[in-house]
Design an enzyme around this catalytic site. Structure first.
Site, short mmCIF file in Angstrom:
data_model
loop_
_atom_site.label_atom_id
_atom_site.label_comp_id
_atom_site.label_asym_id
_atom_site.label_seq_id
_atom_site.Cartn_x
_atom_site.Cartn_y
_atom_site.Cartn_z
N ASN A 224 -5.21 8.17 -5.51
CA ASN A 224 -4.36 7.26 -4.73
C ASN A 224 -4.42 5.66 -5.39
OD1 ASN A 224 -2.72 6.61 -2.31
ND2 ASN A 224 -4.37 5.72 -1.58
N GLU A 288 0.73 4.41 2.07
CA GLU A 288 0.06 3.11 2.81
C GLU A 288 1.06 2.15 2.84
OE1 GLU A 288 -3.75 2.07 1.43
OE2 GLU A 288 -4.44 3.98 1.05
N ASP A 290 3.31 -0.59 4.26
CA ASP A 290 3.40 -1.73 5.26
C ASP A 290 4.01 -2.97 4.52
OD1 ASP A 290 1.32 -2.94 3.75
OD2 ASP A 290 -0.13 -2.73 5.51
C1 XIL Z 1 -8.24 -0.84 5.25
C2 XIL Z 1 -8.07 -0.79 6.56
O1 XIL Z 1 -6.82 -0.98 7.05
C3 XIL Z 1 -8.73 -1.94 7.13
O2 XIL Z 1 -8.97 -1.66 8.67
C4 XIL Z 1 -10.23 -2.07 6.59
O3 XIL Z 1 -10.77 -3.19 7.13
C5 XIL Z 1 -10.12 -2.20 5.16
O4 XIL Z 1 -9.41 -1.06 4.62
N1 XIL Z 1 -6.08 0.48 0.72
C6 XIL Z 1 -6.80 1.32 1.21
C7 XIL Z 1 -7.03 1.30 2.89
O5 XIL Z 1 -6.81 2.53 0.54
O6 XIL Z 1 -8.38 2.28 2.98
C8 XIL Z 1 -7.31 0.00 3.14
O7 XIL Z 1 -7.40 0.27 4.45
C9 XIL Z 1 -6.20 -0.96 2.80
C10 XIL Z 1 -5.95 -0.93 1.29
#
Ligand code: XIL
Length: 370
Positions: A224, A288, A290
């Site tokens: 990833n 992921e 957003d």
């Molecule tokens: C983030 C979470 O959303 C937060 O709540 C935490 O504090 C930090 O991690 N890339 C990733 C995720 O692979 O695991 C991360 O998640 C966001 C960025």
């Protein structure tokens, strides 16, 4: 035999449908658009407003529709309702990270992850495991001791192997895919100078996939990464890395694209980029998504955000090996974005009150015409 009130309703619906047809016919003969007659009040109750099918229904068997889950938020009935209705896959936002599952050496805490898995089983959802080997959220007992010296290297490799084996074995049969290695590249495309690279050398990548495969031969194993959406130097480096790992027989099944984005359009090369990875013989996934914006949200910002979500689902649908589309949180009420990016937020498909935003409609609309 239908109970009398139900019978009366059906008769009323039938009569009103007939009226609409007659009105249409008359209007058609007169060369005008048909005027849709208001149904009589008796028919109003059973003729419920058409409800948009949930995303997971629109997606059918084509791809998984997932969300990262904040396990604490499962206490909120509104959160549970939307999560169960819309999604057929879940990723633990925190609960499966090393710092969460083994906060002290040998002291395991998998209660939150187990709660998520129970929810997923109750709602017929797949569980996407996140993340086995990462440079962040590694417990202090791993990073602080042993000190990073040549003498400590075998010990570090042993800790990492044990972690991967423990975690994958514990969740065996309940996790359909794992992020085995998360974010191994620096922004310039070289291997990230993480504790793993420094102590173990580049071989840690192949080792991690092999350990994971041995511990659960059924799980799909992903690498990833972020910043690799378009064709760019970092994604070129990732492409070469995955190609070389595959050529060396390393069991890597897929590549995850994080897509933490802003209101700007995604790179126009996103689809082609996904396709070139798929052509290596691996699955691809959006893991992921957003789309952050300055807050407060305005109609214009929400429109631009919807365009990004639509572009992302469109790219995934255009590549047959894009097997899942996961958002990093589905509601602004529990999103990580405001904490990570002060002044920005409103990054998800549902607002603070769990009301769908234009981004939701954009994803649903694109799934409808898939
Ligand atoms: C983030 C979470 O959303 C937060 O709540 C935490 O504090 C930090 O991690 N890339 C990733 C995720 O692979 O695991 C991360 O998640 C966001 C960025």
């Amino acid at each position: 035999m239908l109970p009398p009130p139900r019978l009366a309703q059906l008769v009323a619906i039938g009569v009103s449908a007939l009226l609409v047809m007659v009105a249409g016919l008359v209007a058609g003969l007169a060369g005008r658009d048909p005027v849709v007659a208001e149904p009589p009040p008796a028919a109003a109750a059973p003729v419920a407003q058409p409800v948009e099918p949930p995303l997971r229904v629109l997606a059918g068997d084509r791809l998984a529709i997932g969300s990262a889950v904040n396990v604490d938020a499962l206490a909120d009935p509104r959160y549970r309702a939307v999560l169960g209705r819309e999604f057929n896959a879940v990723t633990a936002e925190q609960a499966m990270k090393w710092s969460a599952v083994e906060p002290a050496k040998g002291r395991y805490d998998r209660a939150a992850a187990d709660r998520l898995i129970v929810f997923a089983q109750q709602h017929d959802q797949r569980v996407y495991g996140h993340a086995l080997v990462w440079h962040k959220q590694v417990p202090g007992w791993v990073t602080d001791t042993p000190a990073e010296t040549p003498a400590s290297r075998p010990a570090t490799g042993e800790l990492l192997r044990r972690h991967v084996e423990d975690e994958v074995s514990y969740f065996r049969g309940r996790v359909w895919a794992w992020d085995v290695v998360n974010e191994p590249l620096a922004d310039d495309g070289t291997l990230r100078q993480s504790i793993w690279l420094r102590q173990l050398g580049p071989g840690y990548l192949a080792d991690a996939f092999r350990w994971a495969r041995a511990a659960d031969p059924q799980a799909r194993l992903f690498l990833n990464e972020y910043g690799v959406e378009g064709v760019n130097p970092k994604s070129d480096a990732l492409y070469a890395l995955v190609r070389d790992l595959r050529a060396a027989g390393v069991p890597i099944d897929g590549v995850g694209f994080q897509v933490h984005w802003t209101l700007d359009p995604l790179p126009s090369s996103f689809t082609d980029n996904l396709a070139r990875f798929a052509a290596l013989g691996v699955d691809v996934a959006i893991t992921e998504l957003d789309t952050r914006m300055p807050v407060p949200a305005t109609p214009e910002r929400l429109r631009r955000q919807a365009a990004v979500y639509q572009q992302a689902i469109g790219a995934c649908l255009a590549v047959p090996r894009c097997v899942s589309f996961t958002v990093w949180g589905f509601t602004d009420a529990y999103s990580w974005v405001p904490g990570a990016h002060p002044g920005l937020g409103a990054a998800t498909m549902f607002d603070q009150n769990l009301i769908p935003k234009p981004a939701y409609g954009a994803v649903a609309g694109r799934l409808r015409i898939r």
